[in-house]
Every structure is written in structure tokens, then in C-alpha cells.
Write an enzyme that holds these catalytic residues in place. Structure first.
Site, PDB file in Angstrom:
ATOM      1  CE  LYS A  33       4.611 -13.388 -14.548  1.00 40.55           C
ATOM      2  NZ  LYS A  33       3.384 -13.370 -15.343  1.00 40.55           N
ATOM      3  CB  THR A  34       0.591  -8.929 -14.754  1.00 42.94           C
ATOM      4  OG1 THR A  34       0.877 -10.289 -14.430  1.00 42.94           O
ATOM      5  CG2 THR A  34      -0.719  -8.862 -15.535  1.00 42.94           C
ATOM      6  CG  ASP A 224       2.855 -13.685 -18.834  1.00 43.79           C
ATOM      7  OD1 ASP A 224       3.965 -13.510 -18.286  1.00 43.79           O
ATOM      8  OD2 ASP A 224       1.779 -13.652 -18.209  1.00 43.79           O
ATOM      9  CD  GLU A 225       4.078 -17.091 -15.810  1.00 44.91           C
ATOM     10  OE1 GLU A 225       5.263 -17.443 -15.612  1.00 44.91           O
ATOM     11  OE2 GLU A 225       3.338 -16.655 -14.904  1.00 44.91           O
ATOM     12  CD  GLN A 258       8.431 -17.300 -10.186  1.00 42.31           C
ATOM     13  OE1 GLN A 258       7.291 -17.607  -9.865  1.00 42.31           O
ATOM     14  NE2 GLN A 258       8.786 -16.035 -10.387  1.00 42.31           N
ATOM     15  NE  ARG A 617       4.786 -18.350  -5.343  1.00 34.17           N
ATOM     16  CZ  ARG A 617       4.974 -17.454  -6.314  1.00 34.17           C
ATOM     17  NH1 ARG A 617       3.946 -16.828  -6.853  1.00 34.17           N
ATOM     18  NH2 ARG A 617       6.190 -17.155  -6.738  1.00 34.17           N
TER      19      ARG A 617
END
Length: 764
Positions: A33-34, A224-225, A258, A617
Site C-alpha cells: 500500500k505504501t 493512509d491507515e 487491521q 506479521r
């Protein structure tokens, strides 16, 4: 011009190239996504959009900096003119320019947490309220939550539900404190952290011309997020782009699966409602479903677990990295054994798969769980570092209690004395402590000796005598009681537990949890003989425990010097990180999922999202561990396996025998209020016995023997597993665990059974 876009997969590229109108990018874990956000901004600039017309909001300065550096690599110095930063930094920048419109100076002060607590403390004192009831941390959290929900002091005072909650908490004057706090901050020309958002919303609400100015400036907005935004943040975003005649050039990126920060005010509803809010304006939705981080077993396990949540955006994450290793599940009898097995497995992974320490992370639900992990990593000489908080023994509340324990053994310990002589507060100020220290230096006496002979006319004499009495009585108890009994007495007598018990915030509960974790560790020291010589087994005194702790904690700095260390952190702190090998420990009902979150469907869903974050993770190796018993508040607590393990299909697990064998055969789950077991969705159903199962034993003829009579080498009979031989016994006298070989068992032949609860008949 678009060569940099060739680095993206087809869906990522579509998300980057669709720059006009509302866009929702649902980005699964490890989906890049970044990179999409970075290339999207670069693409806008390459298309001719002035960089200062682009606003990019993130949640951390690190993410903002990383994004800016990546954009610079594509478009050069022009990237520096993009308005990119955290919500708080960007809005503070705007407020510096516009603050006079709402009665603030452009040079307003930003209060930190301690400043806020000081102001609230002064207000509580002025209102003659009981500060033990009106805890400043609780009130600060309450006011922060109100601001994040766009509830003004006036609306708070008019809200019957909030007022009822305050009355139930015996704090009916919070609405007045909230009002006075806002007035006090404004009079002082100060804003707290929440105000940087709250006052910006007020600015735009009261000054349409100022709002219009920024609507014209920021033609493109990226967030973002987005799943971590609260009501106030979404309110600000909507004001900026969601109005009549707006092109609504907004792109939000996030993953509803998330969303794990509800305790900070974040609401998953923002991302769930975004598509509906902007659907009349031609919203485009892109789902980044390819996971570039993890192998297929891990990814599919995550998919299956999150499927149990009802409120979610449907997506199917997949990986092209191959199946990889199956997920390992480790079942242990106690939290101490859990720490040992984690240490064993880390050593095995380093040797067998050539992993570095830095490739490995141990994740837990609460910071207090780090204690056991730290102790066993030290025993194995495995360097580690605790993130998202201090090392367990460096936490303030832990050091406070240890200081009292040290004084009980040695009242001349001046560092310990300085630390707690006025904590909890008892009216012995810094100037008094300095005078005592000065007198000691002049007369060649310790501070303790000076205290014993302090002038009776001193105003603080009563408080000093009270402190002396606590230390002397603690010393007497340390001489006659074992380490745990003495520590429990000191923790209560010093009023440390009472002090930390007054703070009902998440942070306050965490501090109390850490204090109890320390006491549980002392209880374990008293009862655990596994790693000790015969002489050490006899010495369970407080002095012996403190020596043991001093030797352990001295290794902390040494462990941190190498740079190659195992990472220990809470799951919340691990969000956004990745490791080749991840251990998720403490997977038990009421721990993970947390007992505080199990009463509501929303709370349980958030816990499941937290578990989803934990397992995603891992890149190659994922190990899940749970303990059938662990100390809590000085008592051995018996646990059920977390429902989250049960929700993973068995074909993704390395072995399911850990879920069937051993202690659970004699363990009866606690009935829930509904009449079933306490984890209905995760209750493991034993598999039917195979043809090789142990022969049936007539219960009428079966007579269990006293557990203390069972020794190594004993032949025993078990109702389910048949005849077996005791190979080994370990653990403390009250928690002995036997390793027994059952020839007729249909799965693992060797089983570990806690003798206190086992029903075994000695046959020879």
C-alpha cells in the site's frame, strides 16, 4: 513518464492512475500500500498537479518521512512541496496561521500529557473534589474521548447517557471539569494534543471563509491507515472534500481487518461507511489482495480466522510465495513452560534454518507477559529487546515495588529510599529529602540513620515515622516469610497496589497488571525448582529472589549492544512490521481474546482483528503457543485454548496433537452464562477414538491414588489412555507435572499431565 508505474501489479497500477474522484483502496497485509500511495502522488505531480495542492495524511512521522523520501526518488525536489505529515503536525501548521480566528495567539503552547494532568489536578483541588475518586488519568482519558467524538462541554453536560456513566463511576462533576479545563487552556493560550484536531474543526465550523481557503488549496487528499481514524478526523476530512460542487478527489487507503485502536477512539465504521458515503459520486474501489510478505499457509489461516467477523469488507488475500511451513502450535502446562518452549524453538530455528535473532519476534497481548519471556531468553543467552514499552524490570511501577523490597532487606539502600520515600505521596517533599541527604553527608550517616533520629519537631515527622514503620515491619516479614508472602505484604502495606488501582484508564490497568505480573513471578520463584540446585531450592527468601533478579537484569544492556536481538512487543506495537519468524504467545481465553473485550460482539471482533494483525506479521514461520495454567494475582489460573486457534483449519497446522493431548483430557471447561462452554465458537471437539484407542476401564473399579504418591517409574492407570509409566516429574510441589508414556494412546504416546488434577491409579 510512467516507467515507474511498471513496478506495480495491475491492481496497484489502477489505484495509482485513477486520480480523479473518490477512491477506496482496501489494502491487505503485505500488499504494497505504501508503494501505491507513493506512486499515486508521484503520478499526480508528473501529470502537472502542483505539489502544494496535494495533502497526504498519515499516522506516524516515520511513515510520512518514508513516503516523502520515496516520492523524491521519482519526481525529485518537487516532492518537498507536498503537504505530507501526520494529522496533528499538518493541522498544527494550519492553526499557527489561523488561530486568531478562534481567540488563540499564533504562538499557542502545546500541552503534553503531564501538563494536562497538572491542570486537571489543580481544577480538582479548586473544586474540593476527592482526588482519589477523580483520578486525573481517568478524567484526561474521558475528555480526550469526548473531543475525539466531537462532543463539546455543552453537549457533554446535556448528554444523559454520559452523565449517568459518570454518576455510576462516582464522578458526577466531569462535565464541569471538562468545561473548566477548556477555559483554563484557552486562558493560558494552550492546546493539548487532542485540541490540534478539535480546534481545527471548530475553526472551520465557525469560519466558512477559512474553510473555503483550504478547500481551494488542497485539490487532492490522500489518507493512509484510514481504518484508524476517529469520528473527529473523519469529520475534518469530510469538511475538506465532501461538499456541494466538490470534485471529491480523495483517496483513502486502509484495511478494515487491521482496525485495532478502538481504545484510542478509532472507529472501524469510518472505512466500512466510506464507500456508501461517496457512492453517489462515482467511487472506485480497488482491493490489493496479493500478499508479498507471507507464505500461503499463513495467509490462508488469516483469511479463515477473519471470516468469523461479520462486519467487514469482503476480500480474499493470496500469496504466490508457495505453501511454506505449516503453522506450529505449542501447548504447555504453565506459562513458565511456555517461556522455555519458546526459547527451545528459537534455538532450533536459528540452528536448523539459519535465522538471525533479528529475524524473530515474540508478540503478546499485554506487556506484562514479557516477564516470563525475558527470563527464559536470558537463561538461553538469547539477546532480545523489548519494544513498545520498557523492559519489564525497567517499568516504573515494577521498579517502585522492587525498591520497597530492597529496603526491606537493606534500609541503607539510598537509591531505593529516594525512589519511594514519597511514593505514594505522604508529604515528604524533595526539599526535605535533600536536607536529610545533606545531614547524612555532614555527619557521615546513611539517610536511613538520619531518618531514625530526625528532629521530633519537624512538620513531616508523622509522615517519616509512617515510612519508617513500613520499612521496619517489611524487614521483619522478610526474615520470617518466603519471598512471595513477604512481597505481597509489602505491596499492600506500602499502598502501591492501592495507588495504581485508582487509575482506571487502559494505561493504569496495564501498570496494575505489571505489578501483579511481578508478584506472580515471585510466586513462581518460590514454587519452581526446575532450574535450581538443592541448596537453592531451600532458599526461597526475599533476599535470594532480589539477588536472582539483580543478576538477570544486569544483562539487559549487554543484550542491547549487539544489534542482533529477538524482538519482544505487544501486538498493537507490531502493526506495520514483519519478521521471518513470529511467535504469538498466551493464546488463551480471557487473555487473547482479552476478558475485557469478550462481553460484546464488537469487542470480540476487534480482538480477532488484533490476532489477524499478529499472524500476518510472519513471513515464513508462525508459532502459536498457549499455557493451560498461569499465575494471575498470585493464584494459579487454569485456562482454555483461545478460540482463535480453533478457527484455523487443521490443514494449515503442523500438528493437531497439541490440541488433543495431555492436560485437556482432565480439564473441564467453565460453563458460560449461556450454558455451553465459555468459548462456544472455539470449543474443541475431541475426535472419535480410533480402533487402537486404550481399552475401556470400568469406572466402578477405578480408584485414583493420592497424587503425592506418584513417583518417577510408577505404573499408573488412566481412564482414557489405559496403562502408562511415569517417565519424569517436574514443577513445584503444588504444581507437579508428570510425563507419562501410554502405549495404547492413539496419538502422542508421551503425555504431560498436571498431577494435582489428574486421576491416576497406581497399579504397581
Amino acid at each position: 513518464m510512467s516507467s515507474y508505474l511498471d513496478q506495480l501489479n495491475p491492481v496497484q497500477r489502477q489505484a495509482a492512475e485513477n486520480t480523479d474522484g473518490p477512491v477506496l483502496v482496501v489494502a491487505g497485509p503485505g500488499s504494497g500500500k505504501t508503494r501505491v500511495l507513493t506512486f499515486r502522488i508521484a503520478h499526480l505531480i508528473e501529470k502537472g498537479v502542483p505539489p502544494w495542492e496535494i495533502l497526504s495524511l498519515t499516522f506516524t512521522n516515520k511513515a510520512a518521512k518514508e513516503m516523502q523520501e520515496r516520492i523524491e526518488k521519482v519526481v525529485g525536489d518537487k516532492a518537498r512541496n507536498v503537504w505530507s505529515g501526520t494529522f496533528h503536525s499538518i493541522f498544527a501548521r494550519i492553526l499557527r496561521v489561523e488561530a486568531d480566528k478562534i481567540g488563540y495567539s499564533p504562538n499557542f503552547t502545546i500541552y503534553d500529557t503531564e501538563d494536562t494532568k497538572s491542570v486537571l489536578g489543580a481544577i480538582i483541588k479548586e473544586m474540593n473534589l476527592d482526588k482519589t475518586v477523580y483520578n486525573v488519568n481517568t478524567i484526561r482519558s474521558r475528555i480526550s474521548s469526548a473531543k475525539s467524538s466531537l462532543i463539546t462541554p455543552r453537549l457533554y453536560a446535556e448528554n444523559e447517557e454520559l452523565k449517568m456513566q459518570d454518576r455510576q463511576a462516582k464522578m458526577p462533576y466531569i462535565s464541569e471539569i471538562y468545561l473548566k479545563y477548556g477555559e483554563r487552556c484557552k486562558r493560558a493560550g494552550a492546546m493539548d494534543f487532542d485540541d490540534l484536531l478539535y480546534r481545527l474543526y471548530e475553526l472551520w465550523q465557525k469560519n466558512p471563509d477559512v474553510l473555503e481557503k483550504y478547500r481551494k488549496r488542497f485539490k487532492y487528499l490522500m489518507v493512509d491507515e484510514f481504518q484508524d481514524t476517529n469520528t473527529l478526523q473523519y469529520g475534518i476530512i469530510r469538511k475538506l472534500v465532501h461538499f456541494e460542487g466538490s470534485p471529491r478527489n480523495i483517496c483513502v487507503v486502509g484495511d478494515d481487518a487491521q482496525s485495532i485502536y478502538a481504545f484510542r477512539g478509532a472507529t472501524i465504521q469510518n472505512i466500512l461507511d466510506f464507500e456508501k458515503d461517496f457512492s453517489p459520486y462515482g467511487i472506485k474501489v480497488f482491493k490489493l489482495e496479493e500478499n508479498y510478505r507471507s507464505t500461503e499457509h499463513i495467509v490462508q489461516a488469516a483469511n479463515e480466522v477473519i471470516r468469523f467477523n461479520k462486519r467487514q469488507i469482503q476480500k480474499k488475500i493470496w500469496s504466490s510465495k508457495g505453501n511454506g511451513q505449516k503453522i506450529k502450535v505449542i501447548k504447555t502446562m504453565s506459562d513458565a513452560e511456555e517461556g522455555k518452549r519458546v526459547g527451545d524453538t528459537i534455538v532450533e530455528q536459528r540452528n536448523r534454518f539459519h535465522l538471525s535473532n533479528s529475524d524473530i519476534a515474540v508478540l503478546y497481548r499485554t506487556n506484562a507477559q514479557s516477564r516470563v519471556m525475558e527470563e527464559y531468553l536470558r537463561r538461553y543467552n538469547i539477546p532480545y529487546r523489548v519494544f513498545g514499552g520498557l523492559s519489564f524490570y525497567q517499568r516504573k511501577e515494577v521498579k517502585d515495588l522492587i525498591a520497597y523490597l530492597r529496603l526491606a532487606i537493606n534500609p541503607r539502600d539510598e537509591e531505593a529510599l529516594r525512589r519511594v520515600i514519597n511514593f505514594p505521596k505522604r508529604g515528604i517533599g524533595d526539599s526535605t529529602v535533600d536536607k536529610i541527604s545533606e545531614m547524612g553527608g555532614q555527619q557521615n550517616l546513611t539517610m536511613w540513620e538520619v531518618l531514625l533520629h530526625v528532629d521530633a519537631a519537624t512538620r513531616t515527622q508523622k509522615s517519616i515515622q509512617e515510612f519508617i514503620k513500613i520499612v521496619q515491619e517489611s524487614g521483619q516479614k522478610a526474615e520470617t516469610l518466603n519471598a512471595y508472602e513477604a512481597a505481597m505484604y509489602i505491596a499492600k502495606q506500602s499502598k502501591l497496589i492501592e495507588e495504581y488501582n485508582q487509575d482506571k484508564t487502559v494505561e493504569g490497568l496495564g501498570r496494575l497488571e505489571n505489578l501483579n505480573a511481578l508478584l506472580d513471578g515471585i510466586k513462581s520463584f518460590v514454587e519452581d525448582d526446575e532450574f535450581e540446585t538443592a541448596a537453592e531450592q531451600q532458599n526461597k527468601s526475599l533476599g535470594s529472589y532480589l539477588q536472582n533478579i539483580a543478576l538477570l537484569t544486569d544483562m539487559d544492556d549487554e543484550s542491547k549492544q549487539t544489534g542482533d536481538y529477538v524482538t519482544l512487543m505487544s501486538v498493537h506495537s507490531a502493526k506495520g512490521l514483519e519478521f521471518k519468524s513470529v511467535f504469538v504467545v498466551g493464546l488463551e481465553e480471557k487473555l487473547f481474546p482479552s476478558f475485557m473485550s469478550m462481553d460484546t460482539p464488537d469487542g470480540l471482533d476487534e480482538e480477532r482483528r488484533l490476532f489477524y494483525v499478529a499472524i500476518t506479521r510472519a513471513e515464513q514461520f508462525l508459532t502459536l503457543t498457549f499455557a493451560m495454567s498461569r499465575y494471575k494475582f498470585g493464584q494459579m489460573q487454569y485456562n482454555e485454548m483461545s478460540r482463535f486457534i480453533e478457527e484455523i483449519p487443521r490443514d494449515h497446522l503442523e500438528s493437531t496433537s497439541a490440541l488433543r493431548s495431555g492436560f485437556s483430557a482432565d480439564y473441564e471447561p467453565t460453563p458460560s452464562k449461556s450454558g455451553g462452554t465459555s468459548g462456544v465458537s472455539g470449543a474443541f471437539k475431541p475426535r472419535p477414538s480410533s480402533a487402537n484407542a486404550a481399552p475401556k476401564i470400568d469406572p466402578a473399579l477405578f480408584k485414583p491414588s493420592p497424587s503425592e504418591q506418584i513417583k518417577i517409574g510408577s505404573k499408573v492407570l488412566h481412564l482414557k489412555f489405559g496403562e502408562g509409566k511415569v517417565l519424569n516429574i517436574d514443577g513445584g510441589k503444588d504444581n507437579r507435572i508428570a510425563t507419562i508414556f501410554f502405549e495404547a494412546a492413539d496419538d502422542e504416546k508421551e503425555k504431560r499431565i498436571m498431577l494435582k488434577f489428574a486421576k491416576l491409579q497406581i497399579v504397581e
